[in-house]
Design a protein around this motif. Structure first.
Motif, PDB file in Angstrom:
ATOM      1  N   PRO A   3       0.818  -1.222   0.000  1.00 52.26           N
ATOM      2  CA  PRO A   3       0.000   0.000   0.000  1.00 52.26           C
ATOM      3  C   PRO A   3       0.850   1.270   0.000  1.00 52.26           C
ATOM      4  O   PRO A   3       0.531   2.246  -0.687  1.00 52.26           O
ATOM      5  CB  PRO A   3      -0.823  -0.132   1.292  1.00 52.26           C
ATOM      6  N   GLU A   4       1.947   1.249   0.773  1.00 51.20           N
ATOM      7  CA  GLU A   4       2.823   2.413   0.809  1.00 51.20           C
ATOM      8  C   GLU A   4       3.479   2.642  -0.543  1.00 51.20           C
ATOM      9  O   GLU A   4       3.558   3.780  -1.028  1.00 51.20           O
ATOM     10  CB  GLU A   4       3.892   2.223   1.888  1.00 51.20           C
ATOM     11  N   ALA A   5       3.950   1.567  -1.168  1.00 45.59           N
ATOM     12  CA  ALA A   5       4.593   1.686  -2.474  1.00 45.59           C
ATOM     13  C   ALA A   5       3.617   2.212  -3.519  1.00 45.59           C
ATOM     14  O   ALA A   5       3.966   3.071  -4.347  1.00 45.59           O
ATOM     15  CB  ALA A   5       5.153   0.330  -2.906  1.00 45.59           C
ATOM     16  N   ILE A   6       2.384   1.704  -3.487  1.00 49.41           N
ATOM     17  CA  ILE A   6       1.376   2.165  -4.445  1.00 49.41           C
ATOM     18  C   ILE A   6       1.056   3.643  -4.232  1.00 49.41           C
ATOM     19  O   ILE A   6       0.909   4.410  -5.189  1.00 49.41           O
ATOM     20  CB  ILE A   6       0.093   1.305  -4.314  1.00 49.41           C
ATOM     21  N   THR A  29       3.823  15.034  -3.650  1.00 48.02           N
ATOM     22  CA  THR A  29       4.726  13.964  -3.227  1.00 48.02           C
ATOM     23  C   THR A  29       5.388  14.233  -1.882  1.00 48.02           C
ATOM     24  O   THR A  29       5.476  13.332  -1.040  1.00 48.02           O
ATOM     25  CB  THR A  29       5.812  13.748  -4.295  1.00 48.02           C
ATOM     26  N   PHE A  30       5.862  15.449  -1.665  1.00 51.20           N
ATOM     27  CA  PHE A  30       6.585  15.747  -0.427  1.00 51.20           C
ATOM     28  C   PHE A  30       5.733  15.532   0.824  1.00 51.20           C
ATOM     29  O   PHE A  30       6.154  14.837   1.754  1.00 51.20           O
ATOM     30  CB  PHE A  30       7.142  17.174  -0.473  1.00 51.20           C
ATOM     31  N   PRO A  31       4.511  16.100   0.895  1.00 50.43           N
ATOM     32  CA  PRO A  31       3.702  15.858   2.099  1.00 50.43           C
ATOM     33  C   PRO A  31       3.361  14.389   2.315  1.00 50.43           C
ATOM     34  O   PRO A  31       3.293  13.925   3.460  1.00 50.43           O
ATOM     35  CB  PRO A  31       2.428  16.688   1.834  1.00 50.43           C
ATOM     36  N   ILE A  32       3.136  13.647   1.232  1.00 48.49           N
ATOM     37  CA  ILE A  32       2.809  12.230   1.373  1.00 48.49           C
ATOM     38  C   ILE A  32       3.994  11.465   1.956  1.00 48.49           C
ATOM     39  O   ILE A  32       3.829  10.597   2.834  1.00 48.49           O
ATOM     40  CB  ILE A  32       2.376  11.632   0.017  1.00 48.49           C
ATOM     41  N   LEU A  36       4.112   9.508   5.512  1.00 48.36           N
ATOM     42  CA  LEU A  36       4.461   8.096   5.625  1.00 48.36           C
ATOM     43  C   LEU A  36       5.631   7.851   6.570  1.00 48.36           C
ATOM     44  O   LEU A  36       6.031   6.700   6.779  1.00 48.36           O
ATOM     45  CB  LEU A  36       4.788   7.536   4.235  1.00 48.36           C
ATOM     46  N   GLY A  37       6.190   8.921   7.115  1.00 47.39           N
ATOM     47  CA  GLY A  37       7.227   8.773   8.119  1.00 47.39           C
ATOM     48  C   GLY A  37       8.649   9.033   7.665  1.00 47.39           C
ATOM     49  O   GLY A  37       9.583   8.856   8.446  1.00 47.39           O
ATOM     50  N   TYR A  38       8.831   9.482   6.446  1.00 47.40           N
ATOM     51  CA  TYR A  38      10.189   9.779   5.982  1.00 47.40           C
ATOM     52  C   TYR A  38      10.644  11.122   6.539  1.00 47.40           C
ATOM     53  O   TYR A  38       9.862  12.082   6.567  1.00 47.40           O
ATOM     54  CB  TYR A  38      10.230   9.812   4.452  1.00 47.40           C
ATOM     55  N   PRO A  39      11.893  11.229   6.986  1.00 48.52           N
ATOM     56  CA  PRO A  39      12.416  12.515   7.469  1.00 48.52           C
ATOM     57  C   PRO A  39      12.302  13.572   6.371  1.00 48.52           C
ATOM     58  O   PRO A  39      12.469  13.252   5.189  1.00 48.52           O
ATOM     59  CB  PRO A  39      13.883  12.209   7.794  1.00 48.52           C
ATOM     60  N   PRO A  40      12.027  14.822   6.724  1.00 49.48           N
ATOM     61  CA  PRO A  40      11.840  15.874   5.717  1.00 49.48           C
ATOM     62  C   PRO A  40      12.978  15.989   4.713  1.00 49.48           C
ATOM     63  O   PRO A  40      12.739  16.142   3.514  1.00 49.48           O
ATOM     64  CB  PRO A  40      11.711  17.143   6.563  1.00 49.48           C
ATOM     65  N   LEU A  41      14.229  15.924   5.182  1.00 48.91           N
ATOM     66  CA  LEU A  41      15.350  16.058   4.260  1.00 48.91           C
ATOM     67  C   LEU A  41      15.396  14.887   3.286  1.00 48.91           C
ATOM     68  O   LEU A  41      15.607  15.070   2.085  1.00 48.91           O
ATOM     69  CB  LEU A  41      16.672  16.158   5.028  1.00 48.91           C
ATOM     70  N   VAL A  42      15.182  13.672   3.791  1.00 47.61           N
ATOM     71  CA  VAL A  42      15.159  12.491   2.926  1.00 47.61           C
ATOM     72  C   VAL A  42      14.011  12.596   1.930  1.00 47.61           C
ATOM     73  O   VAL A  42      14.167  12.280   0.742  1.00 47.61           O
ATOM     74  CB  VAL A  42      15.021  11.206   3.767  1.00 47.61           C
ATOM     75  N   ALA A  43      12.851  13.045   2.401  1.00 50.46           N
ATOM     76  CA  ALA A  43      11.699  13.201   1.520  1.00 50.46           C
ATOM     77  C   ALA A  43      11.979  14.230   0.430  1.00 50.46           C
ATOM     78  O   ALA A  43      11.656  14.019  -0.750  1.00 50.46           O
ATOM     79  CB  ALA A  43      10.477  13.620   2.335  1.00 50.46           C
ATOM     80  N   ASN A  44      12.585  15.338   0.799  1.00 50.88           N
ATOM     81  CA  ASN A  44      12.868  16.405  -0.150  1.00 50.88           C
ATOM     82  C   ASN A  44      13.868  15.954  -1.207  1.00 50.88           C
ATOM     83  O   ASN A  44      13.651  16.119  -2.414  1.00 50.88           O
ATOM     84  CB  ASN A  44      13.407  17.626   0.595  1.00 50.88           C
TER      85      ASN A  44
END
Length: 270
Positions: A3-6, A29-32, A36-44
């Motif tokens: 579900p997370e991957a989708i 994409t960034f807020p999602i 989902l628990g990714y650190p902001p820098l990693v998400a960015n």
């Protein structure tokens, strides 16, 4: 896991399509990723790498419109790349909170620029017939590439560089800002500005991605990059097809609407 991957791939698809048509896909994409628990820098950083595919697909899809203004686009591309390099470097050496604080202001400015663009373009065209002719698709390979006199050219270059810095640092709604700024500073049609925007924003994202791969590998989640890449690539191809068929008035309305939604999203989640 599935579900997370989708969800990530679907967000990438939506972001890739919206980036090509208007810009601001990062605000999907960034807020999602953060949710989902990714650190902001990693998400960015991971988001930036993943969205390159959508930008490339969209740029290819708009290749005819870009070719019609080849001199203009190629003159601005190195400026955008330099800004992207500077912005990505700042992301790695400065706290993100300082720059993120002005993101709502930048988006608001972009919305205003897009909304009043036709009026400004009409005033400029009436006063500066030479600039209008220089910007026409019939003469895309003007010597300087950038339309207008020295003052206006300098203003366009400075603006694209600053927006490149912003795009390399965070990038949310960068496309809206580029379209808004070029809509004010040139008399190039909105459809053509949107096409050139895709090239410039993709260049900024690509330059930032290179910096991140070389100097911030610990902040890259390659699984996220792969999922967003697939989704954004498909979304970018579809977005190019949809965007070309939209009349300028409708395209402008979509840009303003997405900009308002993006601004509200940022304010509510700040």
């Amino acid at each position: 896991m599935w579900p997370e991957a989708i969800a990530i791939a679907a967000a990438g698809f939506a972001a890739g399509m919206i980036n090509v048509v208007v810009g601001s896909g990062t605000l999907i994409t960034f807020p999602i990723l953060v949710l989902l628990g990714y650190p902001p820098l990693v998400a960015n950083v991971s988001n930036n790498l993943g969205l390159v595919a959508g930008g490339v697909a969209g740029t290819i899809g708009y290749r005819r419109e870009i070719a019609a203004h080849r001199g203009f686009a190629l003159a601005l591309l190195p400026v955008a790349l330099a800004g992207g390099l500077a912005g990505a470097t700042l992301l790695l050496v400065l706290p993100s909170s300082a720059f993120k604080a002005i993101v709502p202001v930048l988006i608001l400015v972009g919305i205003i620029l897009v909304a009043i663009g036709p009026w400004i373009q009409g005033r400029v065209a009436a006063r500066t017939t030479r600039s209008s002719a220089a910007d026409a698709p019939a003469e895309p390979d003007q010597a300087a590439g950038i339309p207008g006199g020295p003052g206006r050219r300098l203003g366009i270059i400075a603006t694209i560089f600053v927006l490149g810095v912003y795009g390399g640092y965070f990038g949310a709604a960068q496309g809206i800002l580029v379209v808004g700024a070029l809509g004010i500073l040139t008399t190039v049609s909105l459809g053509s500005v949107n096409a050139v925007k895709n090239l410039l924003v993709t260049g900024v994202n690509l330059m930032a991605s290179i910096v991140f791969i070389l100097f911030a590998r610990e902040s890259i989640d390659w699984a996220v990059v792969g999922l967003i890449t697939v989704g954004a690539g498909l979304g970018g191809l579809l977005g190019a097809r949809v965007g070309r068929r939209l009349p300028p008035a409708l395209l402008r309305a979509i840009i303003v609407t997405v900009g308002v939604v993006a601004l509200a999203n940022l304010l509510l989640n700040s």
